[in-house]
Design a protein around this motif. Structure first.
Motif, mmCIF file in Angstrom:
data_model
loop_
_atom_site.group_PDB
_atom_site.id
_atom_site.type_symbol
_atom_site.label_atom_id
_atom_site.label_comp_id
_atom_site.label_asym_id
_atom_site.label_seq_id
_atom_site.Cartn_x
_atom_site.Cartn_y
_atom_site.Cartn_z
ATOM 1 N N LEU A 1 33.044 28.100 30.316
ATOM 2 C CA LEU A 1 33.766 27.139 31.150
ATOM 3 C C LEU A 1 32.812 26.500 32.165
ATOM 4 N N GLN A 2 32.836 25.170 32.229
ATOM 5 C CA GLN A 2 32.024 24.431 33.189
ATOM 6 C C GLN A 2 32.932 23.558 34.033
ATOM 7 N N ALA A 3 32.559 23.360 35.283
ATOM 8 C CA ALA A 3 33.377 22.498 36.145
ATOM 9 C C ALA A 3 32.494 21.829 37.179
ATOM 10 N N TRP A 4 32.905 20.647 37.590
ATOM 11 C CA TRP A 4 32.126 19.859 38.545
ATOM 12 C C TRP A 4 32.989 19.383 39.709
ATOM 13 N N TYR A 5 32.391 19.354 40.891
ATOM 14 C CA TYR A 5 32.975 18.620 42.031
ATOM 15 C C TYR A 5 32.068 17.428 42.253
ATOM 16 N N GLY A 6 32.479 16.230 41.864
ATOM 17 C CA GLY A 6 31.559 15.100 41.957
ATOM 18 C C GLY A 6 30.287 15.444 41.194
ATOM 19 N N PRO A 7 29.121 15.334 41.839
ATOM 20 C CA PRO A 7 27.883 15.680 41.149
ATOM 21 C C PRO A 7 27.611 17.190 41.146
ATOM 22 N N GLY A 8 28.321 17.956 41.977
ATOM 23 C CA GLY A 8 28.050 19.392 42.093
ATOM 24 C C GLY A 8 28.551 20.162 40.884
ATOM 25 N N HIS A 9 27.649 20.858 40.216
ATOM 26 C CA HIS A 9 27.981 21.600 39.003
ATOM 27 C C HIS A 9 28.394 23.012 39.399
ATOM 28 N N ALA A 10 29.679 23.211 39.719
ATOM 29 C CA ALA A 10 30.122 24.462 40.342
ATOM 30 C C ALA A 10 30.216 25.614 39.348
ATOM 31 N N LEU A 11 30.725 25.364 38.144
ATOM 32 C CA LEU A 11 30.764 26.402 37.108
ATOM 33 C C LEU A 11 29.826 25.991 35.990
ATOM 34 N N GLN A 12 28.912 26.909 35.636
ATOM 35 C CA GLN A 12 27.886 26.532 34.664
ATOM 36 C C GLN A 12 27.938 27.435 33.444
ATOM 37 N N GLY A 13 29.143 27.806 33.054
ATOM 38 C CA GLY A 13 29.277 28.657 31.878
ATOM 39 C C GLY A 13 29.881 29.988 32.265
ATOM 40 N N VAL A 14 31.199 29.990 32.454
ATOM 41 C CA VAL A 14 31.909 31.230 32.782
ATOM 42 C C VAL A 14 32.678 31.665 31.544
ATOM 43 N N SER A 15 32.429 32.910 31.116
ATOM 44 C CA SER A 15 33.194 33.453 30.008
ATOM 45 C C SER A 15 33.796 34.765 30.468
ATOM 46 N N LEU A 16 35.072 34.929 30.280
ATOM 47 C CA LEU A 16 35.706 36.206 30.610
ATOM 48 C C LEU A 16 36.992 36.350 29.821
ATOM 49 N N GLU A 17 37.516 37.570 29.866
ATOM 50 C CA GLU A 17 38.694 37.853 29.068
ATOM 51 C C GLU A 17 39.633 38.746 29.859
ATOM 52 N N VAL A 18 40.922 38.491 29.759
ATOM 53 C CA VAL A 18 41.919 39.403 30.323
ATOM 54 C C VAL A 18 42.840 39.804 29.187
ATOM 55 N N ARG A 19 42.981 41.123 28.999
ATOM 56 C CA ARG A 19 43.852 41.593 27.911
ATOM 57 C C ARG A 19 45.222 41.955 28.476
ATOM 58 N N PRO A 20 46.209 42.103 27.619
ATOM 59 C CA PRO A 20 47.552 42.449 28.111
ATOM 60 C C PRO A 20 47.531 43.730 28.941
ATOM 61 N N ARG A 21 48.368 43.797 29.966
ATOM 62 C CA ARG A 21 48.499 44.982 30.819
ATOM 63 C C ARG A 21 47.168 45.428 31.409
ATOM 64 N N GLU A 22 46.388 44.462 31.869
ATOM 65 C CA GLU A 22 45.086 44.799 32.401
ATOM 66 C C GLU A 22 44.915 44.125 33.761
ATOM 67 N N ILE A 23 44.258 44.838 34.689
ATOM 68 C CA ILE A 23 43.861 44.186 35.931
ATOM 69 C C ILE A 23 42.359 43.951 35.848
ATOM 70 N N VAL A 24 41.967 42.691 35.920
ATOM 71 C CA VAL A 24 40.553 42.350 35.837
ATOM 72 C C VAL A 24 40.123 41.752 37.174
ATOM 73 N N ALA A 25 39.038 42.288 37.718
ATOM 74 C CA ALA A 25 38.540 41.766 38.994
ATOM 75 C C ALA A 25 37.413 40.789 38.736
ATOM 76 N N LEU A 26 37.400 39.724 39.546
ATOM 77 C CA LEU A 26 36.294 38.761 39.493
ATOM 78 C C LEU A 26 35.677 38.768 40.883
ATOM 79 N N ILE A 27 34.432 39.267 40.973
ATOM 80 C CA ILE A 27 33.827 39.393 42.294
ATOM 81 C C ILE A 27 32.482 38.678 42.345
ATOM 82 N N GLY A 28 32.045 38.429 43.562
ATOM 83 C CA GLY A 28 30.797 37.703 43.746
ATOM 84 C C GLY A 28 30.754 37.199 45.169
ATOM 85 N N ARG A 29 29.551 36.774 45.588
ATOM 86 C CA ARG A 29 29.455 36.425 47.004
ATOM 87 C C ARG A 29 30.025 35.043 47.297
ATOM 88 N N ASN A 30 29.990 34.665 48.564
ATOM 89 C CA ASN A 30 30.586 33.391 48.980
ATOM 90 C C ASN A 30 29.968 32.222 48.226
#
Ligand SMILES: Nc1ncnc2c1ncn2[C@@H]1O[C@H](COP(=O)(O)OP(=O)(O)OP(=O)(O)O)[C@@H](O)[C@H]1O
Ligand SMILES: [Mg+2]
Lengths: 294, 234
Positions: free
Chosen positions: B7-36
């Motif tokens: 997954l890629q996403a942009w704010y204007g020229p800013g390339h905010a997501l540069q290839g995010v891949s993740l998966e959530v399966r049924p009945r699962e809690i998945v955490a997404l962590i990282g700094r500011n």
């Protein structure tokens, strides 16, 4: 300068309230459309005029005023829906001046179209027979039709208030003026809501046009000065505030009609003086939320 | 049930997501962590359809979501609780809850549904008529969650639900997540409070500069001081 007898004063108050009622209806739609869509709708005066012309056409065919009052909002509601869908909505996300210029241009097109179809001259518009003449209240005679305009507007405003406060769509309107994105996230098709709101505002403008027609006749330009004055009303009441539109509409109507007795040449000027005075004291308008435009 | 690929996403020229891949399966809690500024909020927003410029793939129960408007994604069973809670000012607690039920016409009688959700959140039950912005921060967060789950979504995405909230209420909220998992809902959880998130989660992804840089079972990450130090220190 006419002597301001109590009789004349009472009459002018009614004239002012009736004029104010028309302002209220126009400002209500402007405010609703601005509050929800952030569109400054410069075609609102042309929609008001078109409403009066639809009524004029229906009256010519059927002679029935009540049918006019029912048909004009429906026709203009559909026109408003189409205008938002095909002309205004492609401009969202581009800044407030795009829809402003578009509706400004559209109003010229509509006025010119009416001139071509109906002619440049205006037409008188008879008030319905049941509402012709005057009634006596406490020894004073009041024109029945103006009383009707005030009562009809009161009914419309009450109905709109109940609609906004007590229905699901009204809840969407109240929330959508504050935070449209959260509505989206909660599964609401905000684009559709905006189309309906634009159609609703346009339909109310049409109703104002029909109510005003017997007071002043119909002309292609009848919406021009009403638009500007209704903008003043929304600014005085506070952009996006519906209660403010009601209070400010009546206030402006009264100020105009009272000044026109005392000093007729100052009547229109008094509107802007009032606006300046209110804005000096409360820059956000009587009921406006500070920062709505920010 | 949720599969995000490149997954890629942009704010204007800013390339905010540069290839995010993740998966959530049924009945699962998945955490997404990282700094500011790593791209956590942007990931959730893009999945929900709130970022216009994006590419890649987001499959939800085998359906491609990219290209669908936000309200259609909601209708498929995806809910999102944004950061800052976004309680609508000027509305009562009840009306804020009603907002969450407007789009879901299958759910049955309004009063009954409010009663049902109020059972889950006793703190809200006593305050239904109160203006929502007068609630405490934690109560507002509960309202935001209640509003998002009253339509019984299949997957709930939450952005920093513990932010600025009294510890007691944080515990209550995280207990609720466990209950939601037991009841069959899946959760994608963004948190600054890494320990807290990893304690409740099954698996976790670490995002940095718009890319997923690490992925492991939550318990494993909880023990891995080096990784936490490297990607999550504020
Ligand atoms: N509206 C915006 N316009 C432009 N750039 C943005 C916008 N929102 C976020 N960004 C940028 O995108 C990147 C990712 O931001 P994002 O909000 O997704 O990070 P985050 O991981 O949620 O951070 P935080 O922990 O501070 O909430 C950052 O570099 C940020 O500056
Ligand atoms: Mg964030």
């Amino acid at each position: 300068m006419a002597a301001l007898t109590p009789e004349l004063l009472a009459l002018q108050l009614l004239v002012g309230l009736a004029l104010g009622a028309i302002y209220v209806l126009l400002a209500f739609g402007l405010s609703l459309i601005f509050g929800m869509l952030t569109v400054v709708n410069f075609a609102h005066g042309a929609f008001y005029m078109l409403g009066a012309y639809v009524a004029f056409a229906v009256a010519g065919l059927t002679g029935n005023f009540w049918l006019c009052l029912a048909c004009a909002p429906v026709v203009l509601g559909l026109i408003g829906y189409g205008v938002e869908r095909f002309l205004v909505s492609p401009l969202y996300g581009r800044g407030i001046d795009y829809p402003l210029l578009l509706t400004f241009g559209l109003s010229y097109v509509l006025v010119e179209a009416v001139r071509i179809i109906f002619g440049k001259q205006g037409y008188p518009f008879d008030s319905p027979a049941a509402l012709a003449g005057s009634v006596e209240i406490l020894g004073n005679y009041f024109p029945l039709y103006r009383l009707f305009v005030v009562a009809a507007t009161g009914t419309i405003v009450l109905a709109l208030w109940l609609f906004v406060e007590w229905t699901n769509f009204g809840l969407i309107i109240r929330a959508g003026a504050r935070d449209p994105e959260i509505l989206r996230v909660l599964g609401i098709d905000v684009g559709r809501v905006w189309r309906l709101v634009f159609a609703l505002g346009t339909a109310i403008a049409a109703m104002a046009g029909v109510l005003a027609a017997p007071l002043q006749g119909v002309t292609p330009e009848m919406g021009d000065s009403m638009l500007i004055e209704s903008f003043v009303v929304t600014v005085v009441g506070g952009m996006g505030s519906l209660g403010g539109a009601v209070l400010a509409g009546l206030l402006v109507g009264l100020v105009v009609s009272l000044t026109s007795v005392v000093a007729p040449e100052l009547a229109k000027l008094s509107i802007y003086a009032l606006m300046a005075a209110v804005l000096l004291i409360r820059p956000q308008g009587l009921f406006g939320r500070a920062g709505l435009l920010g | 049930m949720l599969e995000v690929k490149d997954l890629q996403a942009w704010y204007g020229p800013g390339h905010a997501l540069q290839g995010v891949s993740l998966e959530v399966r049924p009945r699962e809690i998945v955490a997404l962590i990282g700094r500011n500024g790593a791209g956590k909020t942007t990931t959730l927003k893009t999945i929900m359809g709130l970022i216009p410029r994006c590419q890649g793939s987001v499959l939800f129960e085998e359906r491609e979501l990219l290209g669908l408007p936000t309200h259609r994604r909601f209708a498929l069973g995806l809910a999102y609780v944004p950061e800052q809670r976004r309680i609508v000012p000027g509305l009562s607690v009840r009306d804020n809850l009603r907002l969450g039920m407007l789009a879901d016409t299958r759910g049955g009688h309004e009063a009954a549904r409010i009663d049902r959700i109020a059972e889950v959140f006793p703190r809200l039950k006593e305050r239904l008529a109160q203006e929502a912005v007068t609630l405490s921060g934690g109560e507002q967060q509960m309202l935001a969650i209640a509003r998002a789950i009253v339509s019984q979504p299949k997957l709930v995405m939450l952005d920093e639900p513990s932010e600025g909230i009294m510890p007691v209420l944080v515990d209550e909220i995280f207990e609720l997540f466990k209950k939601m998992r037991r009841d069959g809902q899946a959760i994608l959880l963004v948190e600054q409070n890494v320990e807290l998130a990893l304690e409740v989660a099954d698996r976790a992804y670490i995002i940095d500069q718009g890319r997923i840089v690490h992925h492991a079972a939550a318990a494993e990450l909880l023990a891995d001081e080096a990784i936490k130090e490297r990607y999550c220190a504020v």
